[in-house]
Design a protein around this motif. Structure first.
Motif, mmCIF file in Angstrom:
data_model
loop_
_atom_site.group_PDB
_atom_site.id
_atom_site.type_symbol
_atom_site.label_atom_id
_atom_site.label_comp_id
_atom_site.label_asym_id
_atom_site.label_seq_id
_atom_site.Cartn_x
_atom_site.Cartn_y
_atom_site.Cartn_z
ATOM 1 N N PHE A 141 -15.268 3.921 14.999
ATOM 2 C CA PHE A 141 -14.739 4.065 13.674
ATOM 3 C C PHE A 141 -15.310 3.126 12.843
ATOM 4 O O PHE A 141 -15.716 2.058 13.260
ATOM 5 N N VAL A 142 -15.586 3.494 11.732
ATOM 6 C CA VAL A 142 -16.333 2.486 10.546
ATOM 7 C C VAL A 142 -15.547 2.688 9.402
ATOM 8 O O VAL A 142 -14.953 3.703 8.782
ATOM 9 N N LYS A 143 -15.297 1.505 8.814
ATOM 10 C CA LYS A 143 -14.671 1.381 7.458
ATOM 11 C C LYS A 143 -15.226 0.216 6.615
ATOM 12 O O LYS A 143 -15.566 -0.747 7.072
ATOM 13 N N TYR A 144 -15.130 0.450 5.260
ATOM 14 C CA TYR A 144 -15.747 -0.661 4.414
ATOM 15 C C TYR A 144 -14.745 -0.399 3.046
ATOM 16 O O TYR A 144 -14.075 0.559 2.698
ATOM 17 N N ASP A 145 -14.654 -1.802 2.356
ATOM 18 C CA ASP A 145 -13.604 -1.615 1.389
ATOM 19 C C ASP A 145 -14.054 -2.709 0.593
ATOM 20 O O ASP A 145 -14.170 -3.891 0.943
ATOM 21 N N ASN A 146 -13.649 -2.856 -0.927
ATOM 22 C CA ASN A 146 -13.712 -4.148 -1.629
ATOM 23 C C ASN A 146 -12.447 -5.039 -1.670
ATOM 24 O O ASN A 146 -12.441 -5.846 -2.480
ATOM 25 N N THR A 147 -11.471 -4.595 -0.945
ATOM 26 C CA THR A 147 -10.235 -5.263 -0.569
ATOM 27 C C THR A 147 -9.926 -5.499 0.772
ATOM 28 O O THR A 147 -10.149 -4.532 1.566
ATOM 29 N N THR A 148 -9.901 -6.902 1.216
ATOM 30 C CA THR A 148 -10.065 -6.999 2.657
ATOM 31 C C THR A 148 -8.681 -6.312 3.323
ATOM 32 O O THR A 148 -7.578 -6.187 2.914
ATOM 33 N N PHE A 149 -9.175 -5.794 4.521
ATOM 34 C CA PHE A 149 -8.008 -5.115 5.506
ATOM 35 C C PHE A 149 -8.015 -5.633 6.840
ATOM 36 O O PHE A 149 -7.747 -5.301 7.713
ATOM 37 N N LEU A 150 -9.202 -6.744 6.901
ATOM 38 C CA LEU A 150 -9.417 -7.414 8.383
ATOM 39 C C LEU A 150 -8.394 -8.102 8.685
ATOM 40 O O LEU A 150 -7.850 -9.078 7.871
ATOM 41 N N GLY A 151 -7.988 -7.940 10.070
ATOM 42 C CA GLY A 151 -6.774 -8.605 10.360
ATOM 43 C C GLY A 151 -5.352 -8.115 9.956
ATOM 44 O O GLY A 151 -4.358 -9.103 9.991
ATOM 45 N N VAL A 152 -5.320 -7.258 9.056
ATOM 46 C CA VAL A 152 -4.186 -6.905 8.465
ATOM 47 C C VAL A 152 -3.523 -5.622 9.317
ATOM 48 O O VAL A 152 -4.282 -4.580 9.345
ATOM 49 N N GLU A 153 -2.147 -5.712 9.883
ATOM 50 C CA GLU A 153 -1.882 -4.579 10.690
ATOM 51 C C GLU A 153 -1.271 -3.576 9.826
ATOM 52 O O GLU A 153 -0.909 -3.882 8.464
ATOM 53 N N ASP A 154 -1.757 -2.203 9.977
ATOM 54 C CA ASP A 154 -1.446 -1.166 9.216
ATOM 55 C C ASP A 154 -1.150 0.106 10.042
ATOM 56 O O ASP A 154 -1.902 0.627 10.626
ATOM 57 N N LYS A 155 0.215 0.317 10.038
ATOM 58 C CA LYS A 155 0.706 1.517 10.852
ATOM 59 C C LYS A 155 0.920 2.740 10.116
ATOM 60 O O LYS A 155 1.761 3.668 10.265
ATOM 61 N N THR A 156 0.065 3.025 8.860
ATOM 62 C CA THR A 156 0.049 4.319 8.255
ATOM 63 C C THR A 156 -0.339 5.356 8.880
ATOM 64 O O THR A 156 -1.398 5.180 9.792
ATOM 65 N N GLU A 157 0.105 6.517 8.949
ATOM 66 C CA GLU A 157 -0.024 7.335 9.793
ATOM 67 C C GLU A 157 -1.077 8.380 9.113
ATOM 68 O O GLU A 157 -1.092 8.692 8.167
ATOM 69 N N VAL A 158 -2.241 8.336 9.967
ATOM 70 C CA VAL A 158 -3.425 9.056 9.391
ATOM 71 C C VAL A 158 -3.858 10.481 9.609
ATOM 72 O O VAL A 158 -4.008 11.318 8.700
ATOM 73 N N LEU A 159 -3.438 10.746 11.013
ATOM 74 C CA LEU A 159 -3.900 11.918 11.502
ATOM 75 C C LEU A 159 -2.702 12.258 12.785
ATOM 76 O O LEU A 159 -2.672 11.435 13.595
ATOM 77 N N LYS A 160 -2.280 13.521 12.603
ATOM 78 C CA LYS A 160 -1.542 13.848 13.944
ATOM 79 C C LYS A 160 -1.680 15.219 14.374
ATOM 80 O O LYS A 160 -2.031 16.164 13.415
ATOM 81 N N LYS A 161 -1.956 15.757 15.597
ATOM 82 C CA LYS A 161 -2.105 17.107 15.962
ATOM 83 C C LYS A 161 -1.424 17.273 17.431
ATOM 84 O O LYS A 161 -1.668 16.385 18.234
ATOM 85 N N CYS A 162 -0.902 18.628 17.594
ATOM 86 C CA CYS A 162 -0.645 18.874 19.012
ATOM 87 C C CYS A 162 -1.322 20.209 19.342
ATOM 88 O O CYS A 162 -1.431 20.894 18.683
ATOM 89 N N GLY A 163 -1.172 20.220 20.638
ATOM 90 C CA GLY A 163 -1.530 21.426 21.376
ATOM 91 C C GLY A 163 -0.545 22.417 21.551
ATOM 92 O O GLY A 163 0.486 22.188 20.982
ATOM 93 N N PRO A 164 -0.861 23.387 22.297
ATOM 94 C CA PRO A 164 0.000 24.350 22.529
ATOM 95 C C PRO A 164 1.448 24.010 23.239
ATOM 96 O O PRO A 164 1.246 22.990 24.100
#
Length: 286
Positions: free
Chosen positions: A124-147
């Motif tokens: 995983f790689v991420k960059y930003d001009n606002t710090t996110f380092l050490g910040v807990e974030d439980k935003t749902e990014v992606l979900k997927k289920c099989g059959p």
């Protein structure tokens, strides 16, 4: 230039997702990517900082599976933050290769963007001009289920037990965890800028959501901004069930078209520059 970019709007602005097997698979398998819509000016100090940061991430990945960097600037809006995180079972060589590939893809997908994030199966790689380092974030990014599979209480109980094991602290604060029972296997990981308690909180959250969302599915994947959990029954894939095959096909076509267009524009610019230079030397037809 906007100084605010969180994972939620980042992913909503541009998300491309493509999952194969929910357990450990190819290191370079593309999972998701997101970019800020805000662009920086080519040739600006910000571009220099982005190049410096991404180079540092690639170089650092040759000897560690996690690191973060802050590139300071006289102006706060040009200060840049970034990190990479490799899957915990990767060798230094595989980690470095994965991060280099992720950075390359990120440069294509997020051309001139002030922020971006990209997840491959192995890193995983991420960059930003606002710090996110050490910040807990439980935003749902992606979900997927099989059959969906025939209801089997023993099998579902074993699956839930494996995921509960991954979300339970053993006192070692391991950010990468694997587990299995019979033909059920699972893997979980937190980004290492989280504290031990934040990692536990994140994994507990994602396990609860994954159980609810995927029900009796044979496999499932859920990524939050700072952690993920994936499980599968032997031979199962994240296709079918809640997955739209046509949608996945369109995603692959869209990604191919996007990369092709960017490459085409780059070639056109090079050709026009060459033509202009040739004309300047009097080699054009009168």
């Amino acid at each position: 230039m906007s100084r605010t970019l969180t994972m939620a709007p980042l992913i909503s602005l541009l998300t491309i997702a493509l999952l194969t097997t929910p357990a450990i698979s190819s290191v370079d398998t593309f999972v998701y990517g997101g970019c800020s819509q805000v662009k920086y000016t080519p040739g600006s100090p910000y571009e220099s900082n982005v190049n410096s940061l991404l180079t540092s991430l690639v170089n650092s990945a040759t000897f560690t599976i996690y690191n973060n960097f802050t590139i300071k600037s006289p102006t706060s809006e040009d200060t840049l933050y970034g990190l990479f995180q490799c899957r915990g079972d990767l060798s230094n060589g595989d980690c470095a290769s994965c991060v280099a590939r992720a950075v390359s893809q990120l440069g294509t997908l997020c051309l001139d963007s002030t922020g971006g994030a990209l997840q491959l199966d192995g890193c995983f790689v991420k960059y930003d001009n606002t710090t996110f380092l050490g910040v807990e974030d439980k935003t749902e990014v992606l979900k997927k289920c099989g059959p969906l599979i025939a209801y089997d209480s023993d099998e579902l109980n074993r699956r839930d037990a494996v995921m509960d094991y991954l979300a339970t602290s053993d006192g070692s604060s391991k950010p990468f965890r694997i587990g299995g029972s019979g033909d059920i296997s699972a893997v979980a990981q937190c980004v290492q800028d989280l504290s031990a308690s934040e990692c536990q909180d994140c994994l507990s959250e994602v396990v609860g959501r994954l159980k609810t969302y995927c029900g009796a599915a044979a496999s499932g994947d859920m990524y939050l901004a700072k952690c993920y959990v994936r499980f599968s029954k032997a031979g199962a894939h994240s296709h079918g069930g809640n997955v739209d095959h046509d949608e996945n096909d369109e995603v692959e076509k869209t990604l191919a078209i996007l990369v092709g267009l960017i490459a085409g524009v780059a070639l056109l610019i090079v050709f026009l520059a060459f033509l202009r230079k040739a004309c300047g030397k009097g080699k054009c037809d009168k």
